[in-house]
Design a protein around this motif. Structure first.
Motif, PDB file in Angstrom:
ATOM      1  N   PRO A 153       0.828  -1.211   0.000  1.00 39.24           N
ATOM      2  CA  PRO A 153       0.000   0.000   0.000  1.00 39.24           C
ATOM      3  C   PRO A 153       0.856   1.253   0.000  1.00 39.24           C
ATOM      4  O   PRO A 153       1.929   1.294   0.592  1.00 39.24           O
ATOM      5  N   THR A 154       0.378   2.262  -0.681  1.00 43.51           N
ATOM      6  CA  THR A 154       1.096   3.524  -0.764  1.00 43.51           C
ATOM      7  C   THR A 154       0.654   4.450   0.357  1.00 43.51           C
ATOM      8  O   THR A 154      -0.439   4.320   0.901  1.00 43.51           O
ATOM      9  N   SER A 155       1.515   5.427   0.658  1.00 44.61           N
ATOM     10  CA  SER A 155       1.203   6.350   1.757  1.00 44.61           C
ATOM     11  C   SER A 155       0.015   7.242   1.421  1.00 44.61           C
ATOM     12  O   SER A 155      -0.774   7.600   2.299  1.00 44.61           O
ATOM     13  N   PHE A 156      -0.133   7.601   0.133  1.00 37.14           N
ATOM     14  CA  PHE A 156      -1.199   8.540  -0.194  1.00 37.14           C
ATOM     15  C   PHE A 156      -2.583   7.882  -0.148  1.00 37.14           C
ATOM     16  O   PHE A 156      -3.593   8.587  -0.116  1.00 37.14           O
ATOM     17  N   ALA A 178     -13.663   8.987  -3.009  1.00 40.05           N
ATOM     18  CA  ALA A 178     -14.148   7.619  -3.161  1.00 40.05           C
ATOM     19  C   ALA A 178     -13.912   7.115  -4.585  1.00 40.05           C
ATOM     20  O   ALA A 178     -13.482   5.975  -4.801  1.00 40.05           O
ATOM     21  N   ALA A 179     -14.182   7.985  -5.561  1.00 43.13           N
ATOM     22  CA  ALA A 179     -13.961   7.584  -6.955  1.00 43.13           C
ATOM     23  C   ALA A 179     -12.481   7.356  -7.230  1.00 43.13           C
ATOM     24  O   ALA A 179     -12.102   6.431  -7.962  1.00 43.13           O
ATOM     25  N   LEU A 180     -11.622   8.191  -6.630  1.00 43.71           N
ATOM     26  CA  LEU A 180     -10.185   8.030  -6.826  1.00 43.71           C
ATOM     27  C   LEU A 180      -9.701   6.728  -6.195  1.00 43.71           C
ATOM     28  O   LEU A 180      -8.839   6.033  -6.758  1.00 43.71           O
ATOM     29  N   MET A 181     -10.227   6.378  -5.043  1.00 44.64           N
ATOM     30  CA  MET A 181      -9.839   5.118  -4.402  1.00 44.64           C
ATOM     31  C   MET A 181     -10.277   3.923  -5.244  1.00 44.64           C
ATOM     32  O   MET A 181      -9.543   2.932  -5.381  1.00 44.64           O
ATOM     33  N   ASP A 182     -11.473   4.024  -5.837  1.00 45.47           N
ATOM     34  CA  ASP A 182     -11.932   2.959  -6.732  1.00 45.47           C
ATOM     35  C   ASP A 182     -11.005   2.832  -7.939  1.00 45.47           C
ATOM     36  O   ASP A 182     -10.716   1.724  -8.407  1.00 45.47           O
ATOM     37  N   ALA A 183     -10.545   3.984  -8.453  1.00 45.48           N
ATOM     38  CA  ALA A 183      -9.646   3.956  -9.610  1.00 45.48           C
ATOM     39  C   ALA A 183      -8.313   3.302  -9.247  1.00 45.48           C
ATOM     40  O   ALA A 183      -7.743   2.545 -10.044  1.00 45.48           O
ATOM     41  N   ILE A 184      -7.811   3.581  -8.035  1.00 44.36           N
ATOM     42  CA  ILE A 184      -6.550   2.959  -7.599  1.00 44.36           C
ATOM     43  C   ILE A 184      -6.717   1.451  -7.466  1.00 44.36           C
ATOM     44  O   ILE A 184      -5.860   0.666  -7.899  1.00 44.36           O
ATOM     45  N   ASP A 185      -7.842   1.028  -6.870  1.00 41.37           N
ATOM     46  CA  ASP A 185      -8.091  -0.410  -6.737  1.00 41.37           C
ATOM     47  C   ASP A 185      -8.208  -1.068  -8.113  1.00 41.37           C
ATOM     48  O   ASP A 185      -7.704  -2.178  -8.326  1.00 41.37           O
ATOM     49  N   ARG A 186      -8.852  -0.371  -9.041  1.00 39.15           N
ATOM     50  CA  ARG A 186      -8.991  -0.908 -10.390  1.00 39.15           C
ATOM     51  C   ARG A 186      -7.631  -1.002 -11.085  1.00 39.15           C
ATOM     52  O   ARG A 186      -7.330  -1.990 -11.759  1.00 39.15           O
ATOM     53  N   TYR A 187      -6.809   0.022 -10.885  1.00 39.95           N
ATOM     54  CA  TYR A 187      -5.475   0.012 -11.501  1.00 39.95           C
ATOM     55  C   TYR A 187      -4.647  -1.153 -10.961  1.00 39.95           C
ATOM     56  O   TYR A 187      -3.978  -1.852 -11.721  1.00 39.95           O
ATOM     57  N   LYS A 188      -4.703  -1.359  -9.646  1.00 36.69           N
ATOM     58  CA  LYS A 188      -3.938  -2.460  -9.059  1.00 36.69           C
ATOM     59  C   LYS A 188      -4.439  -3.805  -9.561  1.00 36.69           C
ATOM     60  O   LYS A 188      -3.656  -4.721  -9.829  1.00 36.69           O
ATOM     61  N   GLU A 189      -5.745  -3.923  -9.706  1.00 34.64           N
ATOM     62  CA  GLU A 189      -6.308  -5.179 -10.178  1.00 34.64           C
ATOM     63  C   GLU A 189      -5.829  -5.501 -11.589  1.00 34.64           C
ATOM     64  O   GLU A 189      -5.576  -6.664 -11.931  1.00 34.64           O
ATOM     65  N   ASN A 191      -3.021  -4.052 -13.164  1.00 38.16           N
ATOM     66  CA  ASN A 191      -1.592  -3.903 -13.417  1.00 38.16           C
ATOM     67  C   ASN A 191      -0.692  -4.563 -12.388  1.00 38.16           C
ATOM     68  O   ASN A 191       0.486  -4.772 -12.667  1.00 38.16           O
ATOM     69  N   ASN A 192      -1.179  -4.840 -11.189  1.00 36.58           N
ATOM     70  CA  ASN A 192      -0.373  -5.507 -10.172  1.00 36.58           C
ATOM     71  C   ASN A 192      -0.776  -6.973 -10.118  1.00 36.58           C
ATOM     72  O   ASN A 192      -1.856  -7.314  -9.624  1.00 36.58           O
ATOM     73  N   THR A 193       0.070  -7.820 -10.641  1.00 38.07           N
ATOM     74  CA  THR A 193      -0.239  -9.241 -10.714  1.00 38.07           C
ATOM     75  C   THR A 193       0.978 -10.070 -10.311  1.00 38.07           C
ATOM     76  O   THR A 193       2.094  -9.561 -10.249  1.00 38.07           O
ATOM     77  N   PHE A 194       0.743 -11.332 -10.036  1.00 34.61           N
ATOM     78  CA  PHE A 194       1.846 -12.281  -9.880  1.00 34.61           C
ATOM     79  C   PHE A 194       1.570 -13.467 -10.794  1.00 34.61           C
ATOM     80  O   PHE A 194       0.409 -13.846 -11.015  1.00 34.61           O
ATOM     81  N   SER A 195       2.633 -14.006 -11.355  1.00 32.44           N
ATOM     82  CA  SER A 195       2.527 -15.133 -12.280  1.00 32.44           C
ATOM     83  C   SER A 195       3.475 -16.233 -11.828  1.00 32.44           C
ATOM     84  O   SER A 195       4.572 -15.949 -11.335  1.00 32.44           O
ATOM     85  N   ILE A 196       3.047 -17.463 -11.989  1.00 33.31           N
ATOM     86  CA  ILE A 196       3.852 -18.627 -11.613  1.00 33.31           C
ATOM     87  C   ILE A 196       4.246 -19.366 -12.882  1.00 33.31           C
ATOM     88  O   ILE A 196       3.393 -19.692 -13.720  1.00 33.31           O
ATOM     89  N   ALA A 234      -2.639 -14.102 -11.277  1.00 29.25           N
ATOM     90  CA  ALA A 234      -3.707 -13.562 -10.437  1.00 29.25           C
ATOM     91  C   ALA A 234      -3.314 -12.160  -9.984  1.00 29.25           C
ATOM     92  O   ALA A 234      -2.133 -11.787 -10.024  1.00 29.25           O
ATOM     93  N   PRO A 235      -4.302 -11.358  -9.564  1.00 30.28           N
ATOM     94  CA  PRO A 235      -3.980 -10.016  -9.043  1.00 30.28           C
ATOM     95  C   PRO A 235      -3.090 -10.104  -7.807  1.00 30.28           C
ATOM     96  O   PRO A 235      -3.220 -11.019  -6.988  1.00 30.28           O
ATOM     97  N   LEU A 236      -2.187  -9.143  -7.686  1.00 35.07           N
ATOM     98  CA  LEU A 236      -1.267  -9.079  -6.548  1.00 35.07           C
ATOM     99  C   LEU A 236      -1.825  -8.090  -5.535  1.00 35.07           C
ATOM    100  O   LEU A 236      -1.874  -6.885  -5.780  1.00 35.07           O
ATOM    101  N   ARG A 237      -2.237  -8.615  -4.396  1.00 35.14           N
ATOM    102  CA  ARG A 237      -2.785  -7.754  -3.347  1.00 35.14           C
ATOM    103  C   ARG A 237      -1.662  -7.100  -2.546  1.00 35.14           C
ATOM    104  O   ARG A 237      -0.514  -7.540  -2.586  1.00 35.14           O
ATOM    105  N   ASP A 238      -2.026  -6.048  -1.812  1.00 37.51           N
ATOM    106  CA  ASP A 238      -1.025  -5.342  -1.011  1.00 37.51           C
ATOM    107  C   ASP A 238      -0.420  -6.243   0.057  1.00 37.51           C
ATOM    108  O   ASP A 238       0.727  -6.040   0.473  1.00 37.51           O
ATOM    109  N   THR A 239      -1.179  -7.228   0.505  1.00 38.72           N
ATOM    110  CA  THR A 239      -0.695  -8.105   1.586  1.00 38.72           C
ATOM    111  C   THR A 239       0.069  -9.309   1.060  1.00 38.72           C
ATOM    112  O   THR A 239       0.607 -10.085   1.849  1.00 38.72           O
ATOM    113  N   ASP A 240       0.128  -9.477  -0.250  1.00 43.06           N
ATOM    114  CA  ASP A 240       0.807 -10.642  -0.816  1.00 43.06           C
ATOM    115  C   ASP A 240       2.317 -10.461  -0.769  1.00 43.06           C
ATOM    116  O   ASP A 240       2.845  -9.397  -1.115  1.00 43.06           O
TER     117      ASP A 240
END
Length: 693
Positions: A153-156, A178-189, A191-196, A234-240
Motif C-alpha cells: 500500500p502507498t502512503s497517499f 471515493a472515486a479516486l480510491m476505486d480507480a486505484i483499486d482498479r489500476y492495481k487489479e 496492473n499488479n499481478t503475480f505469475s507462476i 492472479a492479481p497481486l494484493r497489497d498483503t501478498d
C-alpha cells in the motif's frame, strides 16, 4: 419486422404470421399471431388482407435489421421452426454486438498519470494552505507515479481514505476521494499481478527440473524462460508476499490452479505496473533472477532458422554452408541473406584442467534417476572456461597490450580453480545419496547435514571463483596505479593532453571574443564549429567553453602535477627493511610492496591483525604484503610484533636512512677528494640498510 407466410401445404390450413420483436436493438421475443399488421397505418386489423403485407421471401437480407429463427405454434400442428443460413445468423449477431458497443460508453482504464494528477488536484481543493509547500505540480505527480510502482500500500492511499471518511469535508470532495480510491483499486487489479512459471515436462528439461540455483550455475546453465510454461496468473494484493504465495500454493491451492505445488526451480514474477521482478524458488527462500525477463536474441534467431525444436540448442545449425550457397546461386535459386559473421579473433591461451568423470558419475547416480552421460561433466567445465576465454578476448581488445599477460594469468587461475571446485562438488554430492534415491527409512540425517554444510562452503568458493571473471573485465579499466612501473610516464602523457586542451579552450574563447563568431576558427573543425554554434544558440549565447569547464580542467591539471611530484618523490625516497622477533621486513621496489616474511606460520591472532591493517597474503611471494608508501610505515608503527630489534620505530628507520642519503657526498665532491688524494668519509652505515632490496 419480417412477416413469414406459415401456410402448411400439407394440411391446407392458412398459415400464421410470425413476428420477431426487438426494442432498442435488443431481441425480446418471437411472436405468433393470426392478425396481420397494417404497415401503412401501423394498426392491427381484425381480418387478414394479404395484399398489404410482405410474405416470406419478399424481403431482402439487407432490408431488415435482424433475422432470427422464427418459432411459433400452429393450431393444427406441432412446434416447428424455419432455420436460417449460418452467414445470415453471423451477420445479425455481429450487427447486434456492434450496436451494443456503440451504445455503451467507452471504458477508460485508470493510469498512474491520471491518478496522480487527480490526487494532486484533490489535495489542493481539500487543504490549499498545506499544499502551498508543494506548489510544483509536475514534481509531485512524478513522485506519486514512482510510489505507485512500489510494492504494498502507498502512503497517499491513507490520505485519500481520510478525505473520503471526513464528515466535515464537502460531499463533492468525499465523492471525488471515493472515486479516486476505486480507480486505484482498479489500476492495481489490472496492473499488479503475480505469475507462476514451472518447467515444462519432457526429457529435454529433466536436468533443470527441481534443481536449486547453485547447481544450475555450477553446470553452466541459467534460468532460461524458454524452459518454462506460465501456469497461473492472479492479481497481486497489497498483503501478498513471496512467502505468502509459497504457503498458499503449497497448502491451499486455488480451484483454477492446475500446476504442481510451488517447488524448487519454479519462478514467480511480480508485476507492479511497468516494473517486473522474477524470483527463483530456491532450496532455501527465493532468489531474484533478472535474466529470466531478458530476451535471448540467439534463441530468437534460432526460432526463425531452425527446422524443429530439437535444434534450438544455442547454435545456428541450419545456416547454409558456403558450398550450398554457391550451388543455389548457380542454379538460380533464391538464397536467404545470412547475418554477418564476426571476425575471427586470436584464441586466448588456455589450459583445460582434468575433471574427475568417476566422481561426476557417482554424484549423478546418488542424486538422480537418470543415467550419467559420459563426458558431460568435462563438457560443462570446458563450456564455462570457453565463456571465460570470450570475456578475456573482449577485454584484450579494450585495453593496452601491456595488460594482456595479466589477463592470461587470471584466465588460467580461473580454469584451475574452477576444475578443483567442480571436482570437490562432485565428491561432496556423492557422499550421501538423495532421500529420493535411498528412501526415508534409516536415512543418515546427520551425515546429510554435514554434506549440506560442505556443499555450502564449496558454493561460497564457487562464487569467489566466478568473481575472477569480474576481475578480468576490470583489468586496465581503472586509473593509473602507483604499482605501474610506467605510472609517471603515463601521468605525464595525460597531463600534456590536458594542458593542450586547456590552451585550445582558451584560444577558442579568445577567437570568439575578438570576432563574435566561430566561423574560420583555426582550432576547431567545421563539424565542431556547427555543434558549438547550435549549442550556444540554444543556451542563449555565452562563450564556447564555459568558465566551469576551464576551471575543472585546470583543477585536474593541478591534481596530476601533484601526483607526479608525489610518485617522483616516492621513487627517489630510500626505504629500508629490518629484522623483528620471528622474521624480517623487506622492501620490494619492483612490486612496490612492503613484504613481511615470518619464520613460521603466524597464529590466527597475528593474521587477523595483519588483515585489519590491509596486509594481504601473497602465495606467489610467500609473504604478507602491502603497497609501499609512507602510510604503510605509519601503520606498521602501531603493530607491536613488527617492532625492529633495535627498538626504534619503522618510520624512524626510514627517516635515518633518508638523512644518511642526503649526507652522502656528491659525485663532484668525490672526484675532488680523489684528485687531492683524499678519500671522502663515508657516512655511518646502519645495520638495517643491509636489508634493502
Amino acid at each position: 419486422m419480417e412477416l413469414h407466410d406459415g401456410a402448411d401445404n400439407m394440411s391446407g390450413y392458412m398459415g400464421w404470421y410470425y413476428v420477431t420483436l426487438a426494442v432498442d436493438g435488443k431481441i425480446c421475443t418471437h411472436l405468433e399471431t393470426g392478425l396481420a399488421h397494417d404497415i401503412a397505418s401501423g394498426k392491427v386489423s381484425d381480418a387478414p388482407t394479404r395484399e398489404d403485407y410482405f410474405t416470406a421471401g419478399t424481403l431482402k437480407e439487407d432490408q431488415v435489421d435482424y433475422v432470427m429463427n422464427n418459432v411459433g405454434f400452429s393450431s393444427t400442428s406441432d412446434l416447428y421452426s424455419l432455420p436460417l443460413n449460418d452467414d445470415v445468423r453471423e451477420r445479425a449477431e455481429r450487427t447486434l454486438a456492434e450496436r451494443e458497443a456503440q451504445a455503451a460508453p467507452p471504458t477508460v482504464e485508470p493510469t498512474p498519470e491520471g491518478i496522480s494528477a487527480e490526487l494532486y488536484d484533490l489535495m489542493c481543493a481539500y487543504d490549499p494552505e498545506f499544499m502551498k509547500d508543494y506548489a510544483n505540480r509536475e514534481d509531485q505527480i512524478g513522485g506519486t507515479i514512482r510510489e505507485m510502482q512500489a510494492v504494498g500500500p502507498t502512503s497517499f492511499e491513507l490520505v485519500i481514505v481520510g478525505i473520503r471518511d471526513d464528515e466535515q469535508a464537502p460531499a463533492a470532495l468525499r465523492e471525488r476521494a471515493a472515486a479516486l480510491m476505486d480507480a486505484i483499486d482498479r489500476y492495481k487489479e489490472l496492473n499488479n499481478t503475480f505469475s507462476i512459471y514451472q518447467i515444462r515436462g519432457g526429457p529435454e528439461t529433466r536436468d533443470f527440473r527441481f534443481e536449486p540455483y547453485y547447481r544450475l550455475l555450477a553446470t553452466g546453465r541459467t534460468v532460461d524462460p524458454a524452459n518454462y510454461d506460465l501456469v497461473y496468473t492472479a492479481p497481486l494484493r497489497d498483503t501478498d508476499t513471496l512467502e505468502s504465495i509459497y504457503r498458499q500454493f503449497n497448502t491451499d491451492h486455488p480451484a483454477d490452479f492446475t500446476g504442481h505445488s510451488l517447488s524448487v526451480s519454479d519462478v514467480v514474477v511480480l508485476r507492479h505496473g511497468d516494473r517486473q521482478e522474477a524470483h527463483f524458488c530456491d532450496d532455501v527462500g527465493f532468489r531474484e533472477v533478472p535474466e529470466f525477463l531478458r530476451e535471448n536474441p540467439l534463441r530468437t534467431a534460432e526460432l526463425s532458422t531452425e527446422q524443429n525444436e530439437n535444434m534450438i540448442d544455442g547454435v545456428l545449425n541450419n545456416a547454409p554452408s558456403p558450398g550450398e550457397v554457391a550451388a543455389k546461386e548457380e542454379a538460380g535459386e533464391p538464397v536467404a541473406e545470412q547475418p554477418p559473421q564476426a571476425e575471427a579473433t586470436e584464441q586466448a591461451p588456455v589450459h583445460y584442467y582434468t575433471i574427475n568423470e568417476g566422481a561426476a558419475r557417482r554424484a549423478k547416480e546418488a542424486n538422480s534417476f537418470y543415467d550419467y552421460q559420459p563426458g558431460s561433466a568435462t563438457a560443462e567445465y570446458r563450456g564455462m572456461v570457453d565463456k571465460a576465454v570470450e570475456i578475456a578476448q573482449r577485454q584484450k581488445k579494450r585495453v593496452d597490450p601491456e595488460f594482456h599477460d595479466k589477463i592470461d594469468q587470471l584466465l588460467d587461475t580461473y580454469a584451475r580453480l574452477l576444475a578443483q571446485n567442480m571436482n570437490r562438488g562432485y565428491e561432496i554430492a556423492a557422499r550421501v545419496p538423495s532421500v529420493m534415491i535411498a528412501g526415508p527409512a534409516n536415512f543418515p540425517v546427520k551425515k546429510k547435514q554435514k554434506q549440506l554444510a560442505a556443499d555450502d562452503k564449496n558454493m561460497e568458493e564457487w562464487r569467489h571463483i566466478q568473481g575472477l571473471l569480474d576481475k578480468i573485465r576490470s583489468i586496465g579499466m581503472g586509473g593509473i596505479s602507483a604499482d605501474d612501473p610506467n605510472a609517471i610516464e603515463k601521468l605525464q602523457a595525460k597531463l600534456e593532453k590536458l594542458e593542450a586542451q586547456q590552451e585550445m579552450m582558451k584560444a577558442v574563447n579568445a577567437y570568439y571574443r575578438k570576432h563574435k563568431t566561430l566561423e574560420g576558427c583555426p582550432h576547431l573543425s567545421q563539424k565542431s564549429i556547427e555543434a558549438f554554434q547550435s549549442g550556444m544558440a540554444e543556451g542563449g549565447g555565452g562563450s564556447p567553453f564555459l568558465p566551469w569547464q576551464l576551471s575543472n580542467n585546470n583543477a585536474e591539471i593541478r591534481r596530476l602535477k601533484a601526483r607526479i611530484e608525489q610518485l617522483t618523490r616516492q621513487r627517489e625516497n630510500v626505504f629500508v627493511g629490518w629484522e623483528f622477533d620471528g622474521g624480517t621486513v623487506e622492501i620490494n621496489r619492483e612490486a612496490n610492496r612492503l613484504q613481511i616474511f615470518f619464520e613460521g606460520k603466524p597464529d590466527e591472532a597475528t593474521r587477523n591483525i595483519l588483515k585489519e591493517n590491509s596486509f594481504r597474503w601473497s602465495p606467489k611471494a610467500g609473504a604478507w604484503q602491502r603497497q609501499l608508501n609512507d602510510n604503510t610505515f605509519w601503520v606498521v608503527d602501531r603493530i607491536s610484533f613488527l617492532r625492529p630489534l633495535s627498538g626504534e620505530k619503522p618510520s624512524e628507520l626510514q627517516a635515518k636512512a633518508r638523512q644518511a642519503q642526503q649526507e652522502k657526498p656528491s659525485i663532484r665532491a668525490q672526484l675532488k677528494a680523489a684528485k687531492d688524494g683524499q678519500q671522502p668519509k663515508a657516512p655511518t652505515k646502519d645495520k638495517s640498510q643491509d636489508l634493502e632490496v
